[in-house]
Design a protein around this motif. Structure first.
Motif, PDB file in Angstrom:
ATOM      1  N   ARG A   1       3.114  26.016 -33.963  1.00  0.00           N
ATOM      2  CA  ARG A   1       3.776  25.514 -35.166  1.00  0.00           C
ATOM      3  C   ARG A   1       2.953  25.760 -36.437  1.00  0.00           C
ATOM      4  O   ARG A   1       3.486  25.846 -37.523  1.00  0.00           O
ATOM      5  CB  ARG A   1       4.052  24.018 -35.013  1.00  0.00           C
ATOM      6  N   SER A   2       1.650  25.907 -36.277  1.00  0.00           N
ATOM      7  CA  SER A   2       0.800  26.088 -37.455  1.00  0.00           C
ATOM      8  C   SER A   2       0.696  27.542 -37.896  1.00  0.00           C
ATOM      9  O   SER A   2       0.300  27.815 -39.031  1.00  0.00           O
ATOM     10  CB  SER A   2      -0.614  25.561 -37.170  1.00  0.00           C
ATOM     11  N   LEU A   3       1.027  28.471 -36.981  1.00  0.00           N
ATOM     12  CA  LEU A   3       0.862  29.896 -37.319  1.00  0.00           C
ATOM     13  C   LEU A   3       2.081  30.428 -38.050  1.00  0.00           C
ATOM     14  O   LEU A   3       2.917  31.154 -37.492  1.00  0.00           O
ATOM     15  CB  LEU A   3       0.589  30.714 -36.054  1.00  0.00           C
ATOM     16  N   ASN A   4       2.200  30.071 -39.332  1.00  0.00           N
ATOM     17  CA  ASN A   4       3.250  30.633 -40.176  1.00  0.00           C
ATOM     18  C   ASN A   4       2.781  30.593 -41.618  1.00  0.00           C
ATOM     19  O   ASN A   4       1.858  29.866 -41.966  1.00  0.00           O
ATOM     20  CB  ASN A   4       4.581  29.909 -39.981  1.00  0.00           C
ATOM     21  N   MET A   5       3.440  31.352 -42.436  1.00  0.00           N
ATOM     22  CA  MET A   5       2.995  31.501 -43.819  1.00  0.00           C
ATOM     23  C   MET A   5       3.167  30.228 -44.643  1.00  0.00           C
ATOM     24  O   MET A   5       2.578  30.090 -45.710  1.00  0.00           O
ATOM     25  CB  MET A   5       3.772  32.656 -44.488  1.00  0.00           C
ATOM     26  N   ASN A   6       3.969  29.299 -44.148  1.00  0.00           N
ATOM     27  CA  ASN A   6       4.197  28.072 -44.905  1.00  0.00           C
ATOM     28  C   ASN A   6       3.126  27.021 -44.639  1.00  0.00           C
ATOM     29  O   ASN A   6       3.046  26.015 -45.337  1.00  0.00           O
ATOM     30  CB  ASN A   6       5.578  27.492 -44.561  1.00  0.00           C
ATOM     31  N   SER A   7       2.330  27.250 -43.593  1.00  0.00           N
ATOM     32  CA  SER A   7       1.275  26.296 -43.273  1.00  0.00           C
ATOM     33  C   SER A   7       0.118  26.451 -44.246  1.00  0.00           C
ATOM     34  O   SER A   7      -0.066  27.491 -44.878  1.00  0.00           O
ATOM     35  CB  SER A   7       0.778  26.515 -41.842  1.00  0.00           C
ATOM     36  N   SER A   8      -0.647  25.381 -44.353  1.00  0.00           N
ATOM     37  CA  SER A   8      -1.818  25.443 -45.225  1.00  0.00           C
ATOM     38  C   SER A   8      -2.871  26.354 -44.616  1.00  0.00           C
ATOM     39  O   SER A   8      -2.887  26.608 -43.405  1.00  0.00           O
ATOM     40  CB  SER A   8      -2.397  24.033 -45.413  1.00  0.00           C
ATOM     41  N   GLU A   9      -3.733  26.834 -45.487  1.00  0.00           N
ATOM     42  CA  GLU A   9      -4.810  27.702 -45.010  1.00  0.00           C
ATOM     43  C   GLU A   9      -5.642  26.989 -43.956  1.00  0.00           C
ATOM     44  O   GLU A   9      -6.028  27.576 -42.941  1.00  0.00           O
ATOM     45  CB  GLU A   9      -5.691  28.114 -46.196  1.00  0.00           C
ATOM     46  N   ASN A  10      -5.887  25.702 -44.164  1.00  0.00           N
ATOM     47  CA  ASN A  10      -6.718  24.935 -43.243  1.00  0.00           C
ATOM     48  C   ASN A  10      -6.088  24.870 -41.853  1.00  0.00           C
ATOM     49  O   ASN A  10      -6.745  25.044 -40.829  1.00  0.00           O
ATOM     50  CB  ASN A  10      -6.944  23.527 -43.797  1.00  0.00           C
ATOM     51  N   ASP A  11      -4.738  24.636 -41.808  1.00  0.00           N
ATOM     52  CA  ASP A  11      -4.037  24.558 -40.521  1.00  0.00           C
ATOM     53  C   ASP A  11      -4.076  25.894 -39.793  1.00  0.00           C
ATOM     54  O   ASP A  11      -4.288  25.951 -38.579  1.00  0.00           O
ATOM     55  CB  ASP A  11      -2.581  24.135 -40.749  1.00  0.00           C
ATOM     56  N   VAL A  12      -3.863  26.951 -40.528  1.00  0.00           N
ATOM     57  CA  VAL A  12      -3.844  28.282 -39.898  1.00  0.00           C
ATOM     58  C   VAL A  12      -5.222  28.618 -39.328  1.00  0.00           C
ATOM     59  O   VAL A  12      -5.342  29.087 -38.184  1.00  0.00           O
ATOM     60  CB  VAL A  12      -3.399  29.356 -40.907  1.00  0.00           C
ATOM     61  N   LEU A  13      -6.254  28.364 -40.122  1.00  0.00           N
ATOM     62  CA  LEU A  13      -7.617  28.658 -39.653  1.00  0.00           C
ATOM     63  C   LEU A  13      -7.952  27.852 -38.408  1.00  0.00           C
ATOM     64  O   LEU A  13      -8.581  28.361 -37.473  1.00  0.00           O
ATOM     65  CB  LEU A  13      -8.623  28.361 -40.768  1.00  0.00           C
ATOM     66  N   LEU A  14      -7.497  26.584 -38.395  1.00  0.00           N
ATOM     67  CA  LEU A  14      -7.781  25.733 -37.253  1.00  0.00           C
ATOM     68  C   LEU A  14      -7.029  26.196 -36.011  1.00  0.00           C
ATOM     69  O   LEU A  14      -7.573  26.210 -34.900  1.00  0.00           O
ATOM     70  CB  LEU A  14      -7.412  24.288 -37.596  1.00  0.00           C
ATOM     71  N   SER A  15      -5.790  26.626 -36.203  1.00  0.00           N
ATOM     72  CA  SER A  15      -4.999  27.126 -35.072  1.00  0.00           C
ATOM     73  C   SER A  15      -5.640  28.372 -34.477  1.00  0.00           C
ATOM     74  O   SER A  15      -5.744  28.510 -33.253  1.00  0.00           O
ATOM     75  CB  SER A  15      -3.572  27.442 -35.533  1.00  0.00           C
ATOM     76  N   LEU A  16      -6.074  29.259 -35.342  1.00  0.00           N
ATOM     77  CA  LEU A  16      -6.697  30.498 -34.865  1.00  0.00           C
ATOM     78  C   LEU A  16      -8.004  30.197 -34.134  1.00  0.00           C
ATOM     79  O   LEU A  16      -8.309  30.813 -33.099  1.00  0.00           O
ATOM     80  CB  LEU A  16      -6.954  31.439 -36.054  1.00  0.00           C
TER      81      LEU A  16
END
Length: 783
Positions: free
Chosen positions: A113-128
């Protein structure tokens, strides 16, 4: 969404992250869950009679293939024959797999759910970072990432506007695909690899380093290697990185190893060679299969190589290419010849090929008739290579190419070359003429070629090429004839004089208003070497208006109307020598006198005396002025004295001799530079004296002049050398220095005994300067 992970977590932190993800438990993948045939987690597991479990769809496909091919029905794992193909559903296993999948998918869903362009940078980095963590914790978890369709979502993050996200996405993809062929295959789909390659153009950035590392891992898969090589610019950038001086050393190593993996495919090897990484291609020529050797040699022949690379290639694969040329199929021989043609176009690499043994098989290919006969298009390539190696400056006379220690300049081989020249088409004729140009450029081999030409009677057939319409062929012919002219000038003069049109063609080449070319320099040099006292040739040149064209050309060069290239000096030197020949026939040819008067050649030669730095032009001009001056006594108008009166005839003692003023002090008549070539009237004497007294010029010029004197190449050259040496020896310092050179004295004595009358007189004066003959006139004056 960040709170669902942990609001206190900093995705940029360098601390150990493992404790942060412990509560996000991912159950390991059990071997029993994976189908032995598909290597994927089973959805509908079934069991055979022997207890082995497979994915239903996979085992049914296996049984179908066995039936269609006529094979026995066997277990794909044990390869033992099965009595029955009944498939028993493994319900318990299927339920266990479903429960396992559901639990893990719930955990992965947060990352999903976090891996999308609408997520915050922090969420995306954490998911990765979480995906990296689970994949590093257990290799089996890479399967879960794949099944959860997370790989395409990670790839989408490469398009993020955040540099941090892009770097983390590249880093994560590396962890996901490492040692996992299936994940690599998924990543290679679509344009993902192209996107990764684009990051290579980010100069000295973290993204560039991560992209190289990812490409290196992907290149371990042969299927992806071909994909990487197919992307325009990928190999070019990688090759550039390996030669970079400013790149991170680890990045350079990764780029180099990536290229090593890409070498598995011939097309990649070709691209590397095209972009400056030649070693893989050369290795294929050395170690590949016959088909690969042929393919790589053919491609090598198409590349444009700089000269240093040609030498390197010649040293590395020259011998292999020569062997391929000797013993391969006709296609292999063609490929090898084209590669050798490319390599041999530089002198230094040609010499390497000669030492590798190229000359004997090359000559054999050209001269062989019968079953192994090369088609004419390949003989043309062979002739080009032969021309290249012969013109490299190597002593080809030291290379045996046949029985009885025959060399390329042995009479039979030169005869063969002449025969081919007369019986092939223009392209190969041109190359073979260039071979003869190379052979006649060295005095050690020129005499052999001259002897073979004379014995075969080929002079006239060679001269005929002057009139061919093909410029390149005509130029090769003229260059050859120029090289031959010092050794067989009279034969060439006879041939030119005896055939209508060829002399005119030479003059036309010289007078073309296209600047100054190598062909014009060769044509002028050829005519300059022809016997200057050949009255018939000079007469024909007068009849055809050749001298008028040459005069015009000389004047334009002197006035700067024709500017040019490195050929300006040889063209001017040649033209002045050709023009000077008209002064050698003044006493026999009235038209020559008329020409000299009409164009005031005496004044032109006086002007040419001042061609500073052009010693040959000055020497020839001085000789021409000497010839003109000798004719002055025949052209000077002597005064008509009035008849004596009657008284004077009876009583001469009472008469006075008539006094006529304005007469030339030398010729005692009415003189002018233009009409009687009087050098005194033309104020040329002091210029000649100044020329002879130019000590610096003499010091620089004396050695080459003495060399000409000692070589005694032709009678004309000897005569001119002695003329100049005699004038040089008038300077005491030079006479003292030369007097100790026994070779010079011997050459002067030889001329004094055996040369023509005029040259003997000059040699006598020269010997007096070095005290080899007493100066009797001085002795008599003191008596």
């Amino acid at each position: 969404m960040a709170a669902s992970w942990d609001g206190s977590y900093d995705p940029g932190s360098q601390s150990d992250d493992s404790h942060h993800f412990e509560r996000l438990h991912i159950e390991p993948l059990y071997d029993a869950f994976v189908c032995p045939l598909t290597k994927q987690v089973m959805r509908d597991p079934v069991t055979l009679e022997n207890g082995q479990t497979f994915e239903r769809e996979a085992i049914e496909k296996w049984f179908k293939e066995c039936r269609e091919s006529g094979r026995k029905l066997v277990c794909p794992l044990t390869l033992k024959e099965l009595k029955s193909t009944d498939l028993n559903p493994s319900i318990a296993l299927r339920n266990t797999i479903e429960e396992w999948t559901t639990r893990n998918e719930a955990t992965l869903d947060m990352a999903f759910r976090s891996l999308n362009m609408n997520s915050s940078e922090n969420d995306v980095l954490l998911s990765l970072k979480f995906i990296q963590h689970i994949c590093q914790k257990s290799r089996s978890n890479k399967h879960l990432v794949r099944n959860a369709d997370l790989i395409p979502m990670i790839v989408d993050m490469l398009k993020s506007s955040s540099r941090k996200v892009r770097c983390r996405a590249l880093e994560t993809l590396l962890v996901v695909v490492e040692e996992d062929e299936d994940n690599k295959a998924i990543l290679a789909e679509g344009d993902t690899v192209r996107t990764i390659v684009k990051f290579l153009s980010h100069e000295q950035s973290k993204e560039r380093e991560e992209a190289v590392s990812l490409l290196y891992e992907l290149s371990k898969s042969e299927a992806v290697c071909e994909k990487i090589g197919s992307i325009n610019g990928a190999i070019l950038i990688l090759v550039g990185m390996t030669s970079s001086k400013s790149e991170n050393i680890l990045t350079v190593e990764k780029a180099d190893k990536t290229l090593e993996n890409l070498e598995k495919f011939e097309n990649n090897v070709r691209q590397m060679a095209e972009n400056g990484r030649l070693q893989p291609l050369l290795t294929q020529i050395l170690e590949g299969t016959p088909e690969t050797k042929q393919s790589m040699a053919a491609y090598l022949g198409e590349l444009v190589l700089n000269n240093d690379v040609k030498v390197y290639v010649a040293r590395t694969v020259g011998e292999s290419l020569i062997n391929l040329m000797k013993s391969g199929s006709m296609q292999s021989r063609e490929a090898a010849l084209k590669a050798l043609n490319q390599i041999s176009s530089y002198e230094a690499s040609s010499k390497v090929l000669i030492e590798a043994g190229i000359l004997p098989p090359l000559v054999k290919d050209l001269f062989t008739v019968g079953a192994n006969l090369l088609p004419m298009r390949l003989k043309e390539v062979s002739a080009t290579i032969l021309s290249n190696v012969v013109n490299s400056g190597y002593d080809v006379d030291s290379i045996p190419i046949g029985p009885d220690h025959q060399t390329l300049v042995s009479e039979d081989n030169v005869h063969n070359l002449l025969h081919l020249i007369s019986n092939t088409g223009p392209p190969i004729e041109c190359e073979l003429l260039q071979v003869l140009v190379g052979l006649t450029s060295s005095p050690t081999t020129a005499l052999n070629v001259v002897a073979a030409i004379k014995s075969s009677g080929a002079t006239i057939s060679l001269v005929q090429f002057i009139e061919v319409p093909q410029h390149y062929l005509r130029m090769a012919c003229i260059k050859l004839l120029q090289n031959l002219s010092p050794y067989m000038g009279q034969e060439l003069a006879d041939a030119l004089r005896g055939t209508v049109g060829q002399l005119s063609s030479l003059i036309r080449v010289i007078s073309e208003n296209t600047g100054i070319s190598e062909e014009q320099a060769a044509a002028a040099g050829l005519l300059a070497e022809l016997p200057e006292r050949d009255l018939g040739l000079t007469r024909q040149m007068l009849d055809e208006g050749a001298f008028q064209l040459i005069i015009s050309r000389v004047v334009k060069i002197r006035q700067g109307e024709i500017r040019g290239t490195r050929f300006v000096t040889p063209v001017l030197e040649g033209l002045v020598r050709v023009l000077a020949r008209v002064t050698f026939v003044l006493s026999e040819e009235p038209d020559a006198v008329a020409l000299c008067r009409e164009y005031n050649l005496a004044a032109l030669f006086i002007e040419l005396l001042q061609s500073n730095g052009l010693d040959n032009v000055q020497m020839v001009s001085a000789t021409a002025l000497e010839n003109l001056s000798q004719e002055s006594k025949n052209l000077t108008r002597l005064p008509e004295l009035p008849p004596p009166r009657v008284c004077a005839s009876i009583f001469p003692c009472f008469s006075k001799q008539a006094v006529i003023t304005g007469l030339c002090r030398v010729h005692q008549g009415t003189c002018s530079l233009k009409e009687s070539f009087c050098l005194l009237e033309g104020q040329a004497v002091h210029k000649l004296v100044a020329l002879l007294e130019h000590n610096n010029a003499k010091a620089e010029a004396i050695k080459p002049i003495l060399d000409v004197l000692l070589e005694k190449q032709t009678e004309n050259l000897r005569r001119r050398a002695i003329w100049v040496v005699e004038r040089l020896l008038r300077t005491e310092d030079i006479a003292y220095e030369v007097s100790g050179d026994q070779n010079v004295s011997t050459a002067l004595v030889d001329a004094f005994h055996h040369a023509d009358h005029r040259t003997r007189q000059i040699a006598e004066r020269a010997l007096k300067h070095v005290d080899k003959i007493p100066n009797f006139s001085g002795i008599f004056q003191n008596m």
